[in-house]
Design an enzyme around this catalytic site. Sequence first.
Site, mmCIF file in Angstrom:
data_model
loop_
_atom_site.group_PDB
_atom_site.id
_atom_site.type_symbol
_atom_site.label_atom_id
_atom_site.label_comp_id
_atom_site.label_asym_id
_atom_site.label_seq_id
_atom_site.Cartn_x
_atom_site.Cartn_y
_atom_site.Cartn_z
ATOM 1 C CE LYS A 145 8.069 9.423 1.455
ATOM 2 N NZ LYS A 145 6.644 9.620 1.765
ATOM 3 C CE LYS A 169 7.316 -1.174 5.416
ATOM 4 N NZ LYS A 169 6.810 -0.145 6.297
ATOM 5 C CE LYS A 175 0.908 -0.110 -6.882
ATOM 6 N NZ LYS A 175 -0.170 0.856 -7.109
#
Length: 335
Positions: free
Chosen positions: A113, A194, A197
């Site tokens: 991230k 995976k 959203k």
Amino acid sequence: MMVTRVFSGIQPTGTLHIGNYFGAVRNWAVMQNDVDCIICIVDYHSITADVDPKTLRQASLDMAIDLIASGIDPEKTILFVQSDVPQHTELCWILGCVTSFGDLSRMTQFKDKSSKEAFVSSGLFTYPVLQAADILLYLADGVPIGEDQVQHLELSRRVARRFNSRFGEMFPEPEPVVGKKGARIMSLSDPTAKMSKSAGESHYVGVMEPENSIRKKVRSAVTDMGPEAGDAMSPGISNLFEILELSTEATGKTGLVEELRSEFAGGALMYSKLKDTVFEQLMEVLRPIQQRRAELEASGDVIDMLRSGADKARAIATKTMAQVRSLVGLGTDSD
Ligand code: TRP
């Protein structure tokens, strides 16, 4: 070891997708009948990303409505919003003092991230400490998680061990609880990743999405050029079969899976047929959930359910923190 109390957290992303449903929520709904279950909507974790403060509360509420509609029973499960129990952050600070900087630097989710952000907050860095606090605050001994959270749970165990050896036996070391099936649904438009959203609209199917939109998404799922007899399945096709298997487990029409599998093996499977079947079976699972959601939303009762969940959570948290504060020697003697 038999697990007696499980804790899990989910970010208030506003809506559940079928990966969340089949991979996690459905298992929680089964577990709540056998063990103490605590499910937390983790809004403190959410603010490590740049979420909009105007929509965060609504997103938490919407997530709660989705969870209850999907089978989480607030009479059986303690369901609440994390920041309604501020002890999570108090314990997070204390645990941060027994967490190694080196361990946090090795977290793959942080590396991943932070490499994408211009501004990397220390909240993002200490995200796994807050996660450890979530679990340990309730002395949970089991955590139902997917593969992507294994490293975070391992850190929670180390943190519990280090706290116990420095301050005295306090926390159980939480064990991973693996669902009956390692359901891992992949993105429809990139079946090697995976389902999530954040990757964008075409990648996921929302549990509450209108039927038309789900039909469209399933129909445009990535496949391949078509099977030849004896071919191995491409990731897109095996993902569609995975969704079909999970859906028919619930609808009872498992025979459909065998039928289509043997057509595939013979090189005769029409992907349009596979997709239509996936869509129909999936809708049979989702329709009653969508119906319950509409009823719950109209009732306006969910806020009260969350408040009562937070009351129950706070009662446990307050007790844990009194013991922790005393073991660590914090504050004035208030016992
Ligand atoms: N990090 C988890 C996720 O993104 C969410 C989470 C927060 C969690 N606290 C937790 C999961 C405690 C299990 C236990 O999926």
